[in-house]
Scaffold this active site. Sequence first.
Site, PDB file in Angstrom:
ATOM      1  N   GLU A  22       0.800  -1.271  -0.109  1.00 21.63           N
ATOM      2  CA  GLU A  22       0.043  -0.060   0.034  1.00 21.63           C
ATOM      3  C   GLU A  22       0.829   1.256   0.083  1.00 21.63           C
ATOM      4  OE1 GLU A  22      -3.041   0.634  -0.551  1.00 21.63           O
ATOM      5  OE2 GLU A  22      -3.510  -1.617  -0.461  1.00 21.63           O
ATOM      6  N   TYR A  49      -5.703   6.929   4.741  1.00 25.58           N
ATOM      7  CA  TYR A  49      -5.811   6.036   3.708  1.00 25.58           C
ATOM      8  C   TYR A  49      -5.353   4.373   3.547  1.00 25.58           C
ATOM      9  CZ  TYR A  49      -5.063   3.196  -0.440  1.00 25.58           C
ATOM     10  OH  TYR A  49      -4.814   2.211  -1.008  1.00 25.58           O
ATOM     11  N   ASP A 102      -8.748   6.163  -2.144  1.00 30.74           N
ATOM     12  CA  ASP A 102      -7.679   6.317  -2.863  1.00 30.74           C
ATOM     13  C   ASP A 102      -7.932   7.095  -4.393  1.00 30.74           C
ATOM     14  OD1 ASP A 102      -8.448   4.624  -4.524  1.00 30.74           O
ATOM     15  OD2 ASP A 102      -6.312   3.798  -4.974  1.00 30.74           O
ATOM     16  N   CYS A 112     -11.498   2.481 -15.692  1.00 31.34           N
ATOM     17  CA  CYS A 112     -11.832   4.040 -15.469  1.00 31.34           C
ATOM     18  C   CYS A 112     -10.620   4.846 -15.301  1.00 31.34           C
ATOM     19  CB  CYS A 112     -12.805   4.052 -14.429  1.00 31.34           C
ATOM     20  SG  CYS A 112     -13.812   5.542 -14.470  1.00 31.34           S
ATOM     21  N   CYS A 167     -14.663   2.697 -21.181  1.00 34.60           N
ATOM     22  CA  CYS A 167     -16.370   2.646 -20.884  1.00 34.60           C
ATOM     23  C   CYS A 167     -16.959   1.214 -21.541  1.00 34.60           C
ATOM     24  CB  CYS A 167     -16.936   3.541 -21.202  1.00 34.60           C
ATOM     25  SG  CYS A 167     -16.277   5.290 -20.387  1.00 34.60           S
ATOM     26  N   CYS A 194     -16.342  -1.749 -19.199  1.00 38.51           N
ATOM     27  CA  CYS A 194     -16.710  -1.476 -17.981  1.00 38.51           C
ATOM     28  C   CYS A 194     -18.005  -2.245 -17.663  1.00 38.51           C
ATOM     29  CB  CYS A 194     -17.227   0.117 -17.898  1.00 38.51           C
ATOM     30  SG  CYS A 194     -17.677   0.536 -16.037  1.00 38.51           S
ATOM     31  N   CYS A 254     -23.397   4.567 -15.171  1.00 42.52           N
ATOM     32  CA  CYS A 254     -22.580   5.357 -15.007  1.00 42.52           C
ATOM     33  C   CYS A 254     -23.240   6.932 -15.406  1.00 42.52           C
ATOM     34  CB  CYS A 254     -21.411   5.133 -16.074  1.00 42.52           C
ATOM     35  SG  CYS A 254     -20.242   6.722 -15.729  1.00 42.52           S
TER      36      CYS A 254
HETATM   37  S1  SF4 Z   1     -18.366   3.760 -17.705  1.00 40.54           S
HETATM   38 FE1  SF4 Z   1     -18.256   5.391 -16.197  1.00 40.54          FE
HETATM   39  S2  SF4 Z   1     -17.297   4.122 -14.354  1.00 40.54           S
HETATM   40 FE2  SF4 Z   1     -17.214   2.750 -16.360  1.00 40.54          FE
HETATM   41  S3  SF4 Z   1     -15.171   3.278 -17.224  1.00 40.54           S
HETATM   42 FE3  SF4 Z   1     -16.777   4.899 -18.172  1.00 40.54          FE
HETATM   43  S4  SF4 Z   1     -16.421   6.511 -16.783  1.00 40.54           S
HETATM   44 FE4  SF4 Z   1     -15.780   4.722 -15.778  1.00 40.54          FE
END
Ligand code: SF4
Length: 338
Positions: A59, A142, A160, A215, A222, A225, A231
């Site tokens: 960490e 943290y 973080d 992200c 995205c 994701c 989102c």
């Molecule tokens: S959809 Fe939203 S949370 Fe997912 S990578 Fe893109 S910006 Fe990040």
Amino acid sequence: MTAPAATRRRAPGSAETASAKTGALERLHTELADWFSREARDLPWRAADRSPWGVLVSEVMLQQTPVVRVLPVWREWMERWPDPADLAAEPAGEAVRAWGRLGYPRRALRLHAAAAVIVAEHGGELPDTEEALRTLPGVGSYTAAAVAAFAFGRRATVVDTNIRRVHARLLGGEALPAPALTAAEQRRAAALLPEDTALSVVWNAAAMELGAVVCTARSPRCSACPVAAECAWRAAGEPPPTYTPRGQAWHGTDRQVRGAVMAVLRAAEHPVPRALFEPPVPGPPAGAAAGASGGGAVTAALGRLHSLGTGPDQLERALAGLLADGLAVEEHGRLRLP
Ligand code: SF4
């Protein structure tokens, strides 16, 4: 008294809204946890046989340095100092030497100081609560939360840089979080944390991983994701950041000069005459560096320092800073690691 019509209408709606919010949050938890179970990188500080000490070291190393650079250094540290007592038994300068080029080497000094306190006050074992972890040198909110979660499986709100960015986009609809952590962000992170302890640990790790590999700050992927459908930033049409993040300047900075001086000290087996750090004309020949301090590695490191063309004021500032920070010690006109 009868409630106003608007209030009467809102009451059941609020309950439905709250329930919908809970459902949406649970869906987020599940989706991210499922993604993490499939996609999490296989990192040694996540292995089943990891030690709390190994988690703390990782960490601290990862705070300002990418995983790929941390991995070899972390492995060397764990091999050489598998327990806090092993590190505490050596001079702090060895921690700085083994820190290599991870940058911000005061972190090595702090880890060494933490190891000493763990030995002196905790019987050589890391304390297992956030509160007790925070009493260790160099362990802030943290790090204490991350070690409590990832080493001891505790429910802790970990916030973080990566997690802040994910929360800002996913929930806040913003391209970037505020330049510095706000109380509102901290509250949002606490509100997002699953009640279930085991799931809370996974949620923290998963959000951090999503920020690190999907992200990302510059170019979020995205399409890969797992929570893209939820989102807020995407739903808002991907608005640009409201400020330009401050870049980490390097070339020509005091940090660069300090790094070059530290490279000389790490390479040296013996104290290095202060005069050798100064520009070489009309300084001593390079051979004197090797003879005085332990070999060609010192000569090469001095060469890299001199190639920066640092002026005397900046060099003086860098040396004074390193001495003040305890990263270097001067005796009889010679410099060495602590
Ligand atoms: S959809 Fe939203 S949370 Fe997912 S990578 Fe893109 S910006 Fe990040």
